[in-house]
Design a protein around this motif. Sequence first.
Motif, PDB file in Angstrom:
ATOM      1  N   MET A 186       0.851  -1.197   0.000  1.00 46.55           N
ATOM      2  CA  MET A 186       0.000   0.000   0.000  1.00 46.55           C
ATOM      3  C   MET A 186       0.884   1.243   0.000  1.00 46.55           C
ATOM      4  O   MET A 186       1.887   1.295   0.695  1.00 46.55           O
ATOM      5  CB  MET A 186      -0.916   0.000   1.238  1.00 46.55           C
ATOM      6  N   ASN A 187       0.491   2.237  -0.768  1.00 49.86           N
ATOM      7  CA  ASN A 187       1.246   3.484  -0.846  1.00 49.86           C
ATOM      8  C   ASN A 187       1.240   4.199   0.500  1.00 49.86           C
ATOM      9  O   ASN A 187       0.235   4.204   1.206  1.00 49.86           O
ATOM     10  CB  ASN A 187       0.636   4.393  -1.915  1.00 49.86           C
ATOM     11  N   LYS A 188       2.364   4.789   0.853  1.00 48.34           N
ATOM     12  CA  LYS A 188       2.503   5.501   2.121  1.00 48.34           C
ATOM     13  C   LYS A 188       2.594   6.994   1.877  1.00 48.34           C
ATOM     14  O   LYS A 188       2.936   7.455   0.796  1.00 48.34           O
ATOM     15  CB  LYS A 188       3.774   5.065   2.860  1.00 48.34           C
ATOM     16  N   ILE A 189       2.322   7.754   2.927  1.00 54.56           N
ATOM     17  CA  ILE A 189       2.706   9.158   2.980  1.00 54.56           C
ATOM     18  C   ILE A 189       3.936   9.245   3.878  1.00 54.56           C
ATOM     19  O   ILE A 189       3.968   8.651   4.959  1.00 54.56           O
ATOM     20  CB  ILE A 189       1.567  10.033   3.520  1.00 54.56           C
ATOM     21  N   TYR A 190       4.947   9.978   3.429  1.00 54.19           N
ATOM     22  CA  TYR A 190       6.197  10.047   4.166  1.00 54.19           C
ATOM     23  C   TYR A 190       6.347  11.389   4.872  1.00 54.19           C
ATOM     24  O   TYR A 190       6.054  12.445   4.298  1.00 54.19           O
ATOM     25  CB  TYR A 190       7.390   9.860   3.226  1.00 54.19           C
ATOM     26  N   VAL A 229       1.648   5.921   7.232  1.00 60.27           N
ATOM     27  CA  VAL A 229       2.636   6.991   7.250  1.00 60.27           C
ATOM     28  C   VAL A 229       3.972   6.428   7.729  1.00 60.27           C
ATOM     29  O   VAL A 229       4.005   5.629   8.667  1.00 60.27           O
ATOM     30  CB  VAL A 229       2.204   8.151   8.179  1.00 60.27           C
ATOM     31  N   GLU A 230       5.045   6.845   7.096  1.00 61.66           N
ATOM     32  CA  GLU A 230       6.392   6.482   7.555  1.00 61.66           C
ATOM     33  C   GLU A 230       7.162   7.748   7.884  1.00 61.66           C
ATOM     34  O   GLU A 230       7.174   8.696   7.095  1.00 61.66           O
ATOM     35  CB  GLU A 230       7.148   5.684   6.501  1.00 61.66           C
ATOM     36  N   ILE A 257       3.660  10.963  -1.912  1.00 63.18           N
ATOM     37  CA  ILE A 257       3.583  12.229  -1.175  1.00 63.18           C
ATOM     38  C   ILE A 257       4.547  12.211  -0.007  1.00 63.18           C
ATOM     39  O   ILE A 257       4.671  11.220   0.713  1.00 63.18           O
ATOM     40  CB  ILE A 257       2.158  12.453  -0.628  1.00 63.18           C
ATOM     41  N   SER A 258       5.209  13.339   0.197  1.00 61.19           N
ATOM     42  CA  SER A 258       6.002  13.515   1.406  1.00 61.19           C
ATOM     43  C   SER A 258       5.674  14.868   2.028  1.00 61.19           C
ATOM     44  O   SER A 258       5.240  15.788   1.343  1.00 61.19           O
ATOM     45  CB  SER A 258       7.505  13.403   1.113  1.00 61.19           C
ATOM     46  N   ILE A 259       5.851  14.941   3.337  1.00 60.48           N
ATOM     47  CA  ILE A 259       5.646  16.166   4.104  1.00 60.48           C
ATOM     48  C   ILE A 259       6.985  16.523   4.731  1.00 60.48           C
ATOM     49  O   ILE A 259       7.535  15.750   5.522  1.00 60.48           O
ATOM     50  CB  ILE A 259       4.585  15.974   5.204  1.00 60.48           C
ATOM     51  N   ALA A 260       7.522  17.670   4.351  1.00 54.28           N
ATOM     52  CA  ALA A 260       8.841  18.074   4.831  1.00 54.28           C
ATOM     53  C   ALA A 260       8.731  18.865   6.121  1.00 54.28           C
ATOM     54  O   ALA A 260       7.752  19.570   6.368  1.00 54.28           O
ATOM     55  CB  ALA A 260       9.549  18.909   3.771  1.00 54.28           C
ATOM     56  N   PHE A 295       4.421  18.943  11.721  1.00 51.51           N
ATOM     57  CA  PHE A 295       4.092  17.657  11.117  1.00 51.51           C
ATOM     58  C   PHE A 295       3.254  16.777  12.038  1.00 51.51           C
ATOM     59  O   PHE A 295       2.384  16.021  11.581  1.00 51.51           O
ATOM     60  CB  PHE A 295       5.378  16.916  10.736  1.00 51.51           C
ATOM     61  N   SER A 296       3.499  16.850  13.332  1.00 55.41           N
ATOM     62  CA  SER A 296       2.808  15.964  14.280  1.00 55.41           C
ATOM     63  C   SER A 296       1.295  16.155  14.248  1.00 55.41           C
ATOM     64  O   SER A 296       0.532  15.206  14.472  1.00 55.41           O
ATOM     65  CB  SER A 296       3.332  16.197  15.700  1.00 55.41           C
ATOM     66  N   TYR A 297       0.831  17.384  13.966  1.00 58.24           N
ATOM     67  CA  TYR A 297      -0.598  17.643  13.904  1.00 58.24           C
ATOM     68  C   TYR A 297      -1.218  17.025  12.652  1.00 58.24           C
ATOM     69  O   TYR A 297      -2.373  16.587  12.667  1.00 58.24           O
ATOM     70  CB  TYR A 297      -0.853  19.153  13.947  1.00 58.24           C
ATOM     71  N   LEU A 298      -0.451  16.987  11.568  1.00 57.95           N
ATOM     72  CA  LEU A 298      -0.913  16.309  10.367  1.00 57.95           C
ATOM     73  C   LEU A 298      -0.880  14.794  10.571  1.00 57.95           C
ATOM     74  O   LEU A 298      -1.796  14.077  10.136  1.00 57.95           O
ATOM     75  CB  LEU A 298      -0.048  16.697   9.170  1.00 57.95           C
ATOM     76  N   LEU A 299       0.159  14.301  11.220  1.00 61.83           N
ATOM     77  CA  LEU A 299       0.274  12.870  11.492  1.00 61.83           C
ATOM     78  C   LEU A 299      -0.935  12.368  12.272  1.00 61.83           C
ATOM     79  O   LEU A 299      -1.512  11.321  11.945  1.00 61.83           O
ATOM     80  CB  LEU A 299       1.558  12.591  12.268  1.00 61.83           C
TER      81      LEU A 299
END
Length: 231
Positions: A1-5, A124-125, A96-99, A110-114
Motif C-alpha cells: 500500500m502506498n505511504k505518505i512520508y 505513514v512512515e 507524497i512527502s511532508i517536509a 508535522f505531528s498535527y498532520l500525522l
Amino acid sequence: MNKIYGVSLGPGDPDLITVKGLKVLQDSDFVFYPGSLFSDGTKDSYVRPMLDYYIADKSKLQGFFLKMGLDRSTAEETYNETTDLLINAWQQGKKISIACEGDLSFYASFSYLLQRLQQHSIPVELIPGVNSFSLGAAKHQVPLCLQNEKLVFLPLEQSIEKIEQMLQDFDTMILMKIRTGLPILLPHLRTKNWKFYYCERLGTANEYITTDIEELYQRDIPYFSLLIIKK
C-alpha cells in the motif's frame, strides 16, 4: 500500500538531510511543507530554501501556511484543509512527502498532520533527522551529556526561578522558543556562573553563535534560536 512520508530536513544546512530522506523527497510527486502567514498577509517558509536546493521541479512543492501566535483556531483549520489535500492525492496513488525542519518528532507542525492521517488510517512512515540543538552543540564543540549527566528542555521559559530549580536536578538545559523569554531572562542569566552557548538560524547563511551572554543584549532574537546552558 502506498505511504505518505514525513521527511526531516535538519536545522538549515541542506547537506544535513539523511540519504533516505533525500531519496524520498526526490521520488515524490508532491512535497508539502510548512510556512508562516503573517498579519499583513505575507508568507514565509524556513523550509522552502532547503527544498529548492533538493528539488528542481518546483511544481511538486505545496506550502501550507500557519498564522503565528497562541490562538490555535486558524492553525487547526489549516491542518484540516492540508489533511484533505494529502488524502485526496494519496487516494489518487500519488507519492507524497511532508517536509519538516529539524526533526519531525520535536516541536514539529508535522505531528498535527500525522495525528489526522492516523485517524483516517492512512499509512505513514517517519524519517528522522538532525535536531537544531545537536547542530548547536556541534558548532560550539561542546558535549550535551557525558556519563550519567541529565538533559532537560524548556520551551517559552521566562522564569529564572524555574531555570534555577531545574538545574538543581539536571546538568544541561536547552531553552527553546526563546524569542520572547530571553530579553526577560538576560539580566538574571548574566549574574549566574553557568556556561552559555547561544545559537540562531543554524546551518543557514545567517547563522550566528556566541558564548558571550552580553552580546545578546543588542541582538534581535529570531524565532529560530536556542540557548544551551551548562552548570
